[in-house]
Write a protein that holds these residues in place. Structure first.
Motif, PDB file in Angstrom:
ATOM      1  N   THR A 163       0.812  -1.213   0.000  1.00 23.92           N
ATOM      2  CA  THR A 163       0.000   0.000   0.000  1.00 23.92           C
ATOM      3  C   THR A 163       0.851   1.271   0.000  1.00 23.92           C
ATOM      4  OG1 THR A 163      -0.272  -0.255   2.396  1.00 23.92           O
ATOM      5  CG2 THR A 163      -2.082  -0.983   1.010  1.00 23.92           C
ATOM      6  N   ASP A 164       2.173   1.132  -0.071  1.00 23.19           N
ATOM      7  CA  ASP A 164       3.043   2.278  -0.353  1.00 23.19           C
ATOM      8  C   ASP A 164       3.027   2.637  -1.831  1.00 23.19           C
ATOM      9  OD1 ASP A 164       3.845   2.745   2.224  1.00 23.19           O
ATOM     10  OD2 ASP A 164       5.657   1.519   2.086  1.00 23.19           O
ATOM     11  N   PHE A 165       2.319   1.812  -2.613  1.00 21.93           N
ATOM     12  CA  PHE A 165       2.164   2.044  -4.049  1.00 21.93           C
ATOM     13  C   PHE A 165       1.689   3.475  -4.336  1.00 21.93           C
ATOM     14  CE2 PHE A 165      -1.382   2.359  -7.087  1.00 21.93           C
ATOM     15  CZ  PHE A 165      -0.747   2.099  -8.285  1.00 21.93           C
ATOM     16  N   ALA A 166       2.250   4.074  -5.373  1.00 24.08           N
ATOM     17  CA  ALA A 166       1.822   5.407  -5.820  1.00 24.08           C
ATOM     18  C   ALA A 166       1.322   5.313  -7.264  1.00 24.08           C
ATOM     19  CB  ALA A 166       2.975   6.402  -5.720  1.00 24.08           C
ATOM     20  N   MET A 167       0.196   5.908  -7.517  1.00 29.30           N
ATOM     21  CA  MET A 167      -0.393   5.898  -8.856  1.00 29.30           C
ATOM     22  C   MET A 167       0.540   6.581  -9.849  1.00 29.30           C
ATOM     23  SD  MET A 167      -3.412   4.973 -10.228  1.00 29.30           S
ATOM     24  CE  MET A 167      -4.541   5.075  -8.837  1.00 29.30           C
ATOM     25  N   PRO A 168       0.878   5.936 -10.970  1.00 27.24           N
ATOM     26  CA  PRO A 168       1.715   6.599 -11.979  1.00 27.24           C
ATOM     27  C   PRO A 168       1.053   7.882 -12.492  1.00 27.24           C
ATOM     28  CG  PRO A 168       1.581   4.242 -12.413  1.00 27.24           C
ATOM     29  CD  PRO A 168       0.577   4.543 -11.335  1.00 27.24           C
ATOM     30  N   ALA A 169       1.818   8.955 -12.545  1.00 28.95           N
ATOM     31  CA  ALA A 169       1.261  10.245 -12.969  1.00 28.95           C
ATOM     32  C   ALA A 169       0.740  10.176 -14.395  1.00 28.95           C
ATOM     33  CB  ALA A 169       2.318  11.334 -12.832  1.00 28.95           C
ATOM     34  N   TRP A 170       1.433   9.440 -15.271  1.00 24.40           N
ATOM     35  CA  TRP A 170       0.998   9.382 -16.667  1.00 24.40           C
ATOM     36  C   TRP A 170      -0.385   8.747 -16.782  1.00 24.40           C
ATOM     37  CZ3 TRP A 170      -0.692   5.048 -19.017  1.00 24.40           C
ATOM     38  CH2 TRP A 170      -0.290   3.803 -18.505  1.00 24.40           C
ATOM     39  N   PHE A 171      -0.678   7.778 -15.900  1.00 22.61           N
ATOM     40  CA  PHE A 171      -1.944   7.069 -15.956  1.00 22.61           C
ATOM     41  C   PHE A 171      -3.101   7.997 -15.586  1.00 22.61           C
ATOM     42  CE2 PHE A 171      -5.183   4.253 -14.023  1.00 22.61           C
ATOM     43  CZ  PHE A 171      -5.410   3.407 -15.083  1.00 22.61           C
ATOM     44  N   GLU A 172      -2.883   8.837 -14.579  1.00 22.70           N
ATOM     45  CA  GLU A 172      -3.922   9.786 -14.177  1.00 22.70           C
ATOM     46  C   GLU A 172      -4.206  10.795 -15.278  1.00 22.70           C
ATOM     47  OE1 GLU A 172      -4.049  11.362 -10.171  1.00 22.70           O
ATOM     48  OE2 GLU A 172      -2.335  10.116  -9.647  1.00 22.70           O
ATOM     49  N   LYS A 173      -3.195  11.116 -16.069  1.00 21.01           N
ATOM     50  CA  LYS A 173      -3.372  12.096 -17.139  1.00 21.01           C
ATOM     51  C   LYS A 173      -3.951  11.486 -18.413  1.00 21.01           C
ATOM     52  CE  LYS A 173       0.605  14.846 -15.568  1.00 21.01           C
ATOM     53  NZ  LYS A 173       1.962  15.349 -15.935  1.00 21.01           N
ATOM     54  N   ALA A 174      -3.742  10.188 -18.626  1.00 16.23           N
ATOM     55  CA  ALA A 174      -4.027   9.560 -19.917  1.00 16.23           C
ATOM     56  C   ALA A 174      -5.517   9.481 -20.237  1.00 16.23           C
ATOM     57  CB  ALA A 174      -3.413   8.167 -19.951  1.00 16.23           C
ATOM     58  N   LYS A 175      -6.308   9.053 -19.278  1.00 11.45           N
ATOM     59  CA  LYS A 175      -7.773   9.013 -19.345  1.00 11.45           C
ATOM     60  C   LYS A 175      -8.361   7.957 -20.272  1.00 11.45           C
ATOM     61  CE  LYS A 175      -7.670  12.648 -16.700  1.00 11.45           C
ATOM     62  NZ  LYS A 175      -7.829  12.482 -15.245  1.00 11.45           N
ATOM     63  N   PHE A 176      -7.696   7.632 -21.382  1.00 16.54           N
ATOM     64  CA  PHE A 176      -8.318   6.778 -22.390  1.00 16.54           C
ATOM     65  C   PHE A 176      -7.312   5.754 -22.913  1.00 16.54           C
ATOM     66  CE2 PHE A 176      -9.759   6.448 -27.024  1.00 16.54           C
ATOM     67  CZ  PHE A 176     -10.660   5.431 -26.747  1.00 16.54           C
ATOM     68  N   GLY A 177      -7.683   4.484 -22.796  1.00 13.24           N
ATOM     69  CA  GLY A 177      -6.841   3.406 -23.305  1.00 13.24           C
ATOM     70  C   GLY A 177      -7.650   2.406 -24.110  1.00 13.24           C
ATOM     71  N   ILE A 178      -6.952   1.546 -24.820  1.00  5.74           N
ATOM     72  CA  ILE A 178      -7.565   0.500 -25.645  1.00  5.74           C
ATOM     73  C   ILE A 178      -7.225  -0.862 -25.051  1.00  5.74           C
ATOM     74  CG2 ILE A 178      -7.593  -0.650 -27.900  1.00  5.74           C
ATOM     75  CD1 ILE A 178      -9.008   1.992 -28.032  1.00  5.74           C
ATOM     76  N   PHE A 179      -8.226  -1.689 -24.901  1.00  8.16           N
ATOM     77  CA  PHE A 179      -8.127  -3.071 -24.450  1.00  8.16           C
ATOM     78  C   PHE A 179      -8.282  -3.952 -25.697  1.00  8.16           C
ATOM     79  CE2 PHE A 179     -10.007  -5.711 -20.641  1.00  8.16           C
ATOM     80  CZ  PHE A 179      -8.802  -6.370 -20.490  1.00  8.16           C
ATOM     81  N   ILE A 180      -7.568  -5.081 -25.767  1.00 13.27           N
ATOM     82  CA  ILE A 180      -7.650  -5.931 -26.957  1.00 13.27           C
ATOM     83  C   ILE A 180      -7.873  -7.384 -26.550  1.00 13.27           C
ATOM     84  CG2 ILE A 180      -6.548  -6.650 -29.105  1.00 13.27           C
ATOM     85  CD1 ILE A 180      -4.622  -4.270 -28.766  1.00 13.27           C
ATOM     86  N   HIS A 181      -9.013  -7.940 -26.931  1.00 16.26           N
ATOM     87  CA  HIS A 181      -9.269  -9.372 -26.777  1.00 16.26           C
ATOM     88  C   HIS A 181      -9.119 -10.012 -28.157  1.00 16.26           C
ATOM     89  CE1 HIS A 181     -10.771  -8.543 -22.766  1.00 16.26           C
ATOM     90  NE2 HIS A 181     -10.979  -9.825 -22.574  1.00 16.26           N
ATOM     91  N   TRP A 182      -8.024 -10.715 -28.325  1.00 14.25           N
ATOM     92  CA  TRP A 182      -7.729 -11.352 -29.616  1.00 14.25           C
ATOM     93  C   TRP A 182      -6.972 -12.635 -29.350  1.00 14.25           C
ATOM     94  CZ3 TRP A 182      -3.136 -10.703 -33.219  1.00 14.25           C
ATOM     95  CH2 TRP A 182      -3.421 -11.188 -34.502  1.00 14.25           C
ATOM     96  N   GLY A 183      -7.448 -13.720 -29.896  1.00 18.61           N
ATOM     97  CA  GLY A 183      -6.782 -14.990 -29.671  1.00 18.61           C
ATOM     98  C   GLY A 183      -7.455 -16.101 -30.438  1.00 18.61           C
ATOM     99  N   VAL A 184      -7.210 -17.338 -30.032  1.00 16.21           N
ATOM    100  CA  VAL A 184      -7.745 -18.510 -30.719  1.00 16.21           C
ATOM    101  C   VAL A 184      -9.265 -18.485 -30.739  1.00 16.21           C
ATOM    102  CG1 VAL A 184      -7.838 -21.040 -30.681  1.00 16.21           C
ATOM    103  CG2 VAL A 184      -5.695 -19.863 -30.128  1.00 16.21           C
ATOM    104  N   TYR A 185      -9.885 -17.936 -29.688  1.00 19.63           N
ATOM    105  CA  TYR A 185     -11.341 -17.866 -29.615  1.00 19.63           C
ATOM    106  C   TYR A 185     -11.947 -17.000 -30.711  1.00 19.63           C
ATOM    107  CZ  TYR A 185      -9.373 -14.061 -26.806  1.00 19.63           C
ATOM    108  OH  TYR A 185      -8.601 -13.006 -26.369  1.00 19.63           O
TER     109      TYR A 185
END
Length: 494
Positions: A30-52
């Motif tokens: 719990t000493d973990f600190a949120m990466p500053a870039w992540f707080e600024k980024a706001k929008f990301g892409i998730f990819i589900h791609w595979g044998v299925y």
């Protein structure tokens, strides 16, 4: 690093944990600190791609449901491919050739969509690794495409300035395909560690029971730790996303070890790392809270993320997808950001590596909107109020089953660049706008807005705004603004 001895690798993992600074206990993590870039980024892409993506039927749980007798997937499989003993899930692997996969095109598409980070699924519940691995031959570098998919994506993303992240869904593989042992299929004992279907435990858990059998065996836990740390070491993702089931009691010791190892490696490499988790799987404050297919109704004092999909009925490509509209997804992004969150938006490429026309169109719409309105999103902070208007949001996971219908009185707020941004989610056709939250406070002791508004403008428009402010709100009328998508009102204050 070549992993030739799993026991030796576990010793190396423990040595990194022992060096610190993070220990494998919640107090330290719990000493973990949120990466500053992540707080600024706001929008990301998730990819589900595979044998299925090859059978393209039902959803990404095809590898499980095809072995459950009586399901639509079971019936479809027998009708289309024949008996399971003759054609099982493993037989889709040679069909997964990814002949049109172009990682540079993917990176260009996501950059144009306005994404700042990308999270490919490195291994889904089916157990097929989308990366070169020493721990199993059932991986994309040695079978199927015979390409190191994850490695190629990392290289292409980072050339475009996209932050590379990765996701592991391995924990569920413990029992995911165990139903195949209930009848004459290609899933048979004995299975050994490293086999594609191993362990395929037949005992099926209650999905929300944190103490349900089966518990992971020591052998499975060690394999899971090694697979996860192999992703960490070889691909150095800035974010590691875990799917559900790590909340089960049996995974907690291994989860703490992985977290300490990953955070310590980030310290060694000189950049912050973070884990995203669901279902209270980790101690609060030790990683990033994620809400699957849902969000919060109010602003949170901590930064969080929601992951949802372009499609209502699947995370992967199928031939029967129900796509959300671009407007719905842009409104979703705005609402999440106003409440101190990030949106991780999933796409499901076809088995050949191409995108559907619907996927391409939605990403283009989001990118076009962000190219005009991004200053209200990126690097923004929550304002004192997240929202105004009559439409109430549904809070909680799996709450995105239908689109929310907004009115011209629904606004979401962010702050940044010395300004307040009021986003009108459905712009009025007559151009008459009132933002009540920006009204003149008659009592400076009340926590209402009491600032000086110098200028009001619409992002992307040159129309001058003649505004007035009274105790009922900020008022103005436009004649040229149309609102296919949310309209951002920029309020410059002193």
């Amino acid at each position: 690093m070549k992993i030739t001895d799993k026991k030796e690798y576990l010793k190396q993992i423990q040595a990194v944990i022992d060096r610190g600074p993070y220990r494998d206990d919640w107090s330290s993590l719990t000493d973990f600190a949120m990466p500053a870039w992540f707080e600024k980024a706001k929008f990301g892409i998730f990819i589900h791609w595979g044998v299925y993506s090859v059978p393209a039927f039902g959803n990404e749980w095809y590898s499980r449901n095809m072995y459950i007798q009586g399901t639509p997937e079971f019936e479809h499989h027998v009708k289309t491919y024949g008996p399971h003993k003759d054609f099982g899930y493993k037989d889709f692997i040679p069909m997964f050739t990814a002949k049109n996969f172009d990682p540079d095109f993917w990176a260009e598409t996501f950059e144009k969509a306005g994404a700042k980070y990308v999270v490919p699924v490195a291994e889904h519940h089916d157990g097929f690794q989308m990366y070169d691995s020493d721990l199993s031959v059932y991986n994309a570098a040695q079978m199927g495409p015979k390409r190191n998919i994850l490695g190629e994506l990392k290289e292409s993303f980072e050339k475009r300035g996209l932050v590379f992240c990765a996701s592991s869904h391995r924990a569920e593989h413990l029992w995911f395909m165990g139903n195949g042992k209930d009848f004459d299929s290609d899933i048979k004992d004995p299975l050994q560690c490293g086999d594609f279907y191993w362990p395929s435990l037949q005992e099926q858990p209650e999905h929300q029971n944190l103490f349900a059998d089966p518990y992971p065996t020591e052998e499975f836990l060690e394999d899971w730790i090694c697979r996860t740390c192999e992703i960490i070491d070889r691909y150095q993702p800035k974010i590691l996303y875990f799917d559900w089931w790590i909340q089960h009691e049996g995974y907690k010791p291994g989860l703490r070890r992985i977290a300490a190892y990953y955070y310590n490696r980030g310290v060694e490499w000189g950049f912050p790392t973070a884990i995203c988790y669901k279902h209270d799987a980790m101690a609060f404050g030790s990683a990033v809270v994620d809400v699957e297919r849902g969000k919060f109704a109010d602003t949170k004092p901590y930064h969080w993320q929601t992951d949802t999909s372009l499609m209502r009925n699947s995370w992967c490509y199928t031939t029967s997808l129900d796509y959300k509209s671009s407007d719905e997804l842009i409104c979703y992004l705005v609402d999440v950001v106003s409440k101190n969150g990030n949106l991780l938006l999933n796409i499901g490429p076809k088995a050949d590596g191409s995108f559907t026309k619907e996927t391409a169109a939605i990403l283009q719409d989001i990118g076009s909107w962000l190219s005009v309105n991004g200053e209200a999103i990126y690097n923004s902070k929550p304002w004192r109020y997240p929202a105004e208007g009559p439409t109430k949001e549904i809070e909680g996971q799996f709450s995105d089953g239908s689109a929310t219908v907004y009115t011209s009185k629904d606004f979401r707020f962010t702050a940044g660049n010395g300004c307040i941004y009021a986003v009108c989610l459905h712009y009025p056709e007559d151009g008459n706008v009132t933002v009540h939250s920006l009204g003149k406070s008659l009592d400076a002791n009340k926590p209402n807005f009491h600032g000086i508004i110098r200028k009001v403008s619409i992002l992307g428009s040159d129309e001058p705004i003649d505004f007035r402010v009274d105790e009922n709100g900020l008022h103005f009328t436009t004649t040229t603004i149309t609102g296919k998508f949310p309209v951002v009102i920029k309020v410059e204050v002193e």
